[in-house]
Write an enzyme that holds these catalytic residues in place. Structure first.
Site, PDB file in Angstrom:
ATOM      1  CG  ASP A  79     -21.216  41.773 -33.372  1.00  0.00           C
ATOM      2  OD1 ASP A  79     -20.494  41.032 -34.074  1.00  0.00           O
ATOM      3  OD2 ASP A  79     -20.767  42.497 -32.483  1.00  0.00           O
ATOM      4  CG  HIS A  80     -19.669  39.990 -39.143  1.00  0.00           C
ATOM      5  ND1 HIS A  80     -19.150  41.211 -38.803  1.00  0.00           N
ATOM      6  CD2 HIS A  80     -18.604  39.208 -39.448  1.00  0.00           C
ATOM      7  CE1 HIS A  80     -17.834  41.168 -38.911  1.00  0.00           C
ATOM      8  NE2 HIS A  80     -17.467  39.964 -39.299  1.00  0.00           N
ATOM      9  CG  HIS A  87     -16.800  42.353 -34.236  1.00  0.00           C
ATOM     10  ND1 HIS A  87     -18.117  42.354 -34.621  1.00  0.00           N
ATOM     11  CD2 HIS A  87     -16.133  43.022 -35.215  1.00  0.00           C
ATOM     12  CE1 HIS A  87     -18.237  42.991 -35.780  1.00  0.00           C
ATOM     13  NE2 HIS A  87     -17.048  43.399 -36.153  1.00  0.00           N
TER      14      HIS A  87
HETATM   15  C1  BG6 Z   1     -15.614  44.553 -39.277  1.00  0.00           C
HETATM   16  C2  BG6 Z   1     -14.616  45.677 -39.122  1.00  0.00           C
HETATM   17  O1  BG6 Z   1     -16.733  44.772 -38.463  1.00  0.00           O
HETATM   18  O2  BG6 Z   1     -15.018  43.334 -38.908  1.00  0.00           O
HETATM   19  C3  BG6 Z   1     -13.383  45.403 -39.950  1.00  0.00           C
HETATM   20  O3  BG6 Z   1     -15.202  46.900 -39.534  1.00  0.00           O
HETATM   21  C4  BG6 Z   1     -12.822  44.040 -39.645  1.00  0.00           C
HETATM   22  O4  BG6 Z   1     -12.392  46.401 -39.747  1.00  0.00           O
HETATM   23  C5  BG6 Z   1     -13.917  42.982 -39.708  1.00  0.00           C
HETATM   24  O5  BG6 Z   1     -11.816  43.760 -40.590  1.00  0.00           O
HETATM   25  C6  BG6 Z   1     -13.418  41.649 -39.218  1.00  0.00           C
HETATM   26  O6  BG6 Z   1     -14.359  40.685 -39.513  1.00  0.00           O
HETATM   27  P1  BG6 Z   1     -13.928  39.176 -39.739  1.00  0.00           P
HETATM   28  O7  BG6 Z   1     -15.217  38.442 -39.910  1.00  0.00           O
HETATM   29  O8  BG6 Z   1     -13.060  39.174 -40.963  1.00  0.00           O
HETATM   30  O9  BG6 Z   1     -13.169  38.808 -38.519  1.00  0.00           O
END
Ligand code: BG6
Length: 484
Positions: free
Chosen positions: A176-177, A239
């Protein structure tokens, strides 16, 4: 011992946009393990050199001024390519031979990174098992699974079962980045490396919590995927619930994977289940105007691109404190922020009729892009009797630390290489998170309540969202962060 990273889905977007640039930056900073090899696996027919060349171009584009030809030349010598079809077990036997060759038959940390479309996760895992590549033996073997991890609890369970047939849980790293973001990890530091917040981090002092992930972009070219997923699966199950667990968990006994994950699981278990009627009252959904005209989106799509939900946590710390969580595309700005709204003073001494509307203390945790923390508190306006005004202490990462914040994937890749799964989701965590999202998704599909409201791009979602939160005597903190 050397380290080999095999990337399945090597010709995909994630590999060129995120994984290789992150590995390149780590190499540049001298942070990667010695004796590193990166092996790309995909169907396209590349030679080693042709793949290196393609990656040179994409990495130059995505790393900008950090790109340096000499460094790249040294880094790219560690890169190899193996053309293959994930559906064909033969290719895994060939891959195994290639790995034995490049590793000169020594033992290695072997990392299998599934950066493919999700339908290839299960065959890849099965063939890693079938070919003997998943076995620990001589090698220390790990598998990284990208999101989405299933589309509901049943499919996540099935994917977990497939993984567990071939790998032990401690070998599995579910990405989960958000957990790789510095500001997300800093929530734990804020709470557990300071003494001043923890005594007030509870129902006695906190009125409610808001978690907002607003994006100014629309779904763009991802309509095909997004129209099936929708905002709950795309942002909430992973997230946003991860952010919630960091905010609500008890202090783990050690900073160690299972200790942390046990505490997160307790939060998810304590989230109050909702009946159909409660879901209708505790959620808001919306779709931005123009969404149905996006490529890949059905002309009559009922997919939500905005959601707000109110969750309750049934435990001693949080009983009665609503957690308002919202996310949407096509908003006024890009901001992920957490608002901890404290209670009003029990008895106000000062005349607030001449001041602006009285606002109680709040702590604003800016996850991105204005990474930092602001504490809002009342101050006496000088030379104006006892007039008071809300002022703030403003901490910014970019002002306090000279180096730019690393990309989330840098930290996560380093942790996989080091064998530390603290910032990855465990199987029970993922299934519990789906268990919270599935009933809402199902209720939305079955019923018209709440309405799927159309909203204008460029604002903060549907009007109903504001009315909904105001009907609960609260207000959204709709403020775009100022970048300094
Ligand atoms: C991804 C989603 O996991 O996270 C995207 O699939 C979203 O729809 C993105 O835009 C948001 O990531 P960050 O790091 O830009 O907040």
């Amino acid at each position: 011992m050397g380290t080999t990273i095999v990337i399945f889905g090597a010709s995909g977007d994630l590999t060129s946009r995120k994984l290789i640039p992150a590995l390149y930056r780590l190499f540049q900073k001298g942070r990667l393990p010695e004796e590193l090899r990166i092996v790309g696996f995909a169907r396209s027919r590349f030679s080693h050199d042709a793949w290196r060349q393609a990656l040179a171009e994409s990495t130059a584009k995505f790393t900008g001024d950090d790109f340096d030809r000499d460094t790249w030349a040294r880094f790219s010598a560690t890169i190899f390519y193996h053309p293959g079809d994930i559906g064909n077990p033969e290719n895994f036997i060939l891959l195994r031979r290639l790995l034995d060759e490049v590793e000169s038959r020594g033992s290695s940390v072997r990392i299998f990174y599934l950066a493919t479309a999700p339908r290839f996760f299960e065959p890849a895992i099965r063939h890693l098992g079938g070919s003997g590549l998943s076995r620990q033996g001589n090698h220390d073997t790990r598998v990284v699974v990208e999101k989405p991890f299933g589309i509901d609890r049943d499919s996540a369970r099935q994917l977990n079962d497939t993984l567990h047939n071939c790998f032990a849980e401690h070998q599995v790293y579910r990405i989960d980045h958000y957990l790789g973001k510095e500001t997300v990890q800093n929530i734990l530091v804020l709470r557990f490396a300071n003494t001043i917040f923890e005594p007030i981090w509870n129902r006695i002092y906190i009125d409610h919590v808001q978690i907002t992930a607003a994006e100014d972009v629309t779904v763009g070219h991802r309509g095909g995927y997004y129209d099936k997923a929708g905002v709950l699966r795309d942002m909430f199950q992973n997230h946003l619930l991860q952010l919630l667990t960091f905010l609500a968990m008890e202090a783990p006994v050690r900073f160690e994977a299972d200790a942390i994950r046990n505490e997160k699981v307790k939060v998810l278990e304590a989230i109050r289940p909702m009946s159909l009627d409660e879901i209708a009252e505790s959620t808001v959904r919306g779709q931005y105007r123009g969404y149905r005209q996006e490529p890949g989106v059905a002309a009559d799509s009922r997919t939500a691109t905005f959601a707000a939900i109110r969750l309750g946590i049934d435990n001693w710390r949080w009983q009665g404190v609503p957690f308002f969580i919202r996310s949407g595309k096509a908003h006024a700005c890009r901001t992920t922020q957490i608002l901890i709204q404290f209670r009003r003073p029990p008895h106000l001494l000062f005349d607030t009729t001449r001041s602006e509307r009285f606002q109680a203390n709040r702590l604003l945790i800016q996850i991105q892009p204005a990474e930092g923390i602001q504490l809002h508190f009342q101050t006496k306006v000088p030379d104006a009797g006892m007039r008071i005004r809300l002022t703030s202490l403003d901490f910014r990462f970019r002002e306090q630390f000279a180096d730019p914040l690393p990309d989330a994937y840098e930290r996560l890749l380093l942790d996989v290489a080091a064998g530390d799964p603290s910032l990855f989701a465990r199987s029970d965590e993922v299934e519990l998170a789906w268990g919270i999202i599935d009933p809402i998704q199902a209720a939305w599909e079955q019923s018209d309540r709440p309405d799927l409201e159309q909203y204008e791009p460029g604002g903060w979602g549907p009007d109903g969202s504001r009315a909904w939160v105001e009907s609960q005597d609260r207000q959204w903190f709709d403020v775009c962060p100022v970048l300094k």
